[in-house]
Scaffold this motif. Sequence first.
Motif, short mmCIF file in Angstrom:
data_model
loop_
_atom_site.label_atom_id
_atom_site.label_comp_id
_atom_site.label_asym_id
_atom_site.label_seq_id
_atom_site.Cartn_x
_atom_site.Cartn_y
_atom_site.Cartn_z
N VAL A 144 0.93 -1.19 0.10
CA VAL A 144 -0.07 -0.03 -0.05
C VAL A 144 0.88 1.33 0.14
CG1 VAL A 144 -1.64 1.42 1.28
CG2 VAL A 144 -1.93 -1.16 1.16
N TRP A 145 1.91 1.11 0.87
CA TRP A 145 2.82 2.38 0.86
C TRP A 145 3.52 2.85 -0.44
CZ3 TRP A 145 4.17 5.60 5.32
CH2 TRP A 145 5.21 6.35 5.10
N THR A 146 4.02 1.93 -1.23
CA THR A 146 4.92 1.91 -2.10
C THR A 146 3.88 1.88 -3.52
OG1 THR A 146 5.28 -0.36 -2.46
CG2 THR A 146 6.90 0.68 -1.23
N ASP A 147 2.62 1.68 -3.41
CA ASP A 147 1.75 1.44 -4.43
C ASP A 147 2.08 0.39 -5.42
OD1 ASP A 147 -0.59 2.22 -6.08
OD2 ASP A 147 0.68 3.69 -7.20
N PRO A 189 -4.36 -1.89 -5.68
CA PRO A 189 -4.12 -1.26 -4.63
C PRO A 189 -5.33 -1.40 -3.43
CG PRO A 189 -4.64 0.48 -6.01
CD PRO A 189 -4.37 -0.72 -6.77
N THR A 249 -5.01 -2.92 0.40
CA THR A 249 -5.44 -2.04 1.55
C THR A 249 -6.38 -3.20 2.30
OG1 THR A 249 -5.61 0.00 0.54
CG2 THR A 249 -7.06 -0.46 2.27
N PRO A 286 1.96 8.29 1.81
CA PRO A 286 1.30 8.19 0.74
C PRO A 286 -0.19 8.15 0.98
CG PRO A 286 2.92 6.73 0.55
CD PRO A 286 2.99 7.17 2.04
N ALA A 335 -2.92 6.60 -0.12
CA ALA A 335 -3.47 5.34 0.28
C ALA A 335 -3.32 4.56 1.70
CB ALA A 335 -3.15 4.33 -1.01
N SER A 341 -11.45 2.08 -0.26
CA SER A 341 -10.25 1.37 -0.88
C SER A 341 -10.37 0.10 -0.31
CB SER A 341 -9.02 2.01 -0.52
OG SER A 341 -8.07 1.27 -1.03
N SER A 359 -9.15 8.75 -5.05
CA SER A 359 -7.83 8.79 -5.84
C SER A 359 -6.92 9.40 -5.43
CB SER A 359 -8.13 8.72 -7.33
OG SER A 359 -6.96 8.42 -8.04
#
Length: 265
Positions: free
Chosen positions: A30-33, A38, A42, A156, A158, A250, A262
Amino acid sequence: MTTATARSDRRISPVFLGIAAVAAVSGWAVWTDFAEQPGFATFLFVTAAWVVSLCLHEYAHARTALHSGDISIGAKGYLTLNPLRYTHALLSIVLPVLFLIMGGIGLPGGAVFIERGRIRGRWRHSLISAAGPLTNVLFAIVCTAPFWLDALAGVPAAFRYALGFLALLQVTAAILNFVPVPGLDGYGVIEPWLSHSVRRQVEPFAPFGLIAVFALLWVPGVNAAFFDAVHALLRSLGVSDFDTYCGLDSYRFWQTPDARCSPNG
């Protein structure tokens, strides 16, 4: 032999370590996408982290009971953090996860069998019951710390949303667990201070306490008042309604995502 057995009783279960690993890897995704989906990352992160918190909740009950006099706790496997060793895995793990998926709410679990007859002192009994939801309080503090410490620079979007939603789950679990209704930890806190006759009269209702609380939450007015209070508390800790909404949006990766949530929206 006794020492070896005691050590094995306290050895962290590979099951728990596996769940924690899923939380760590999916949190990194999630952090790095990194993930192609995604929302699915999550979902894994929040669900695994939620189960970790449930295990710690039950561990807190068990560990407090051990130090209060119930030396049978270790042999039951409660100190290994293995969710499969709980007396009612359905109540402690399956139902909380199911309610999370269905309604995005932190359902209080609870199913470690404590031999109360081994424990002396009303304060100890109360503390054993309070230890679980206090773990949820601590978890909520950790989840909200980046918000109220104003340390979100570089985080991020997300991951911020996922953390906000996870904080929502911990707050709802803590509040619901502290409701003084038979079958919930809140009642366990006050039960030692009630008269014997009152406890006898209330005892038959214990299996239905949790059901009654969640039946009330289906009443629109009660549900609105409850979540208004939850969101007000979260806002005071810096977690906005938008953070928790987008976290839930998400999390439900199987639904059409809201464009407003988004990171590029």
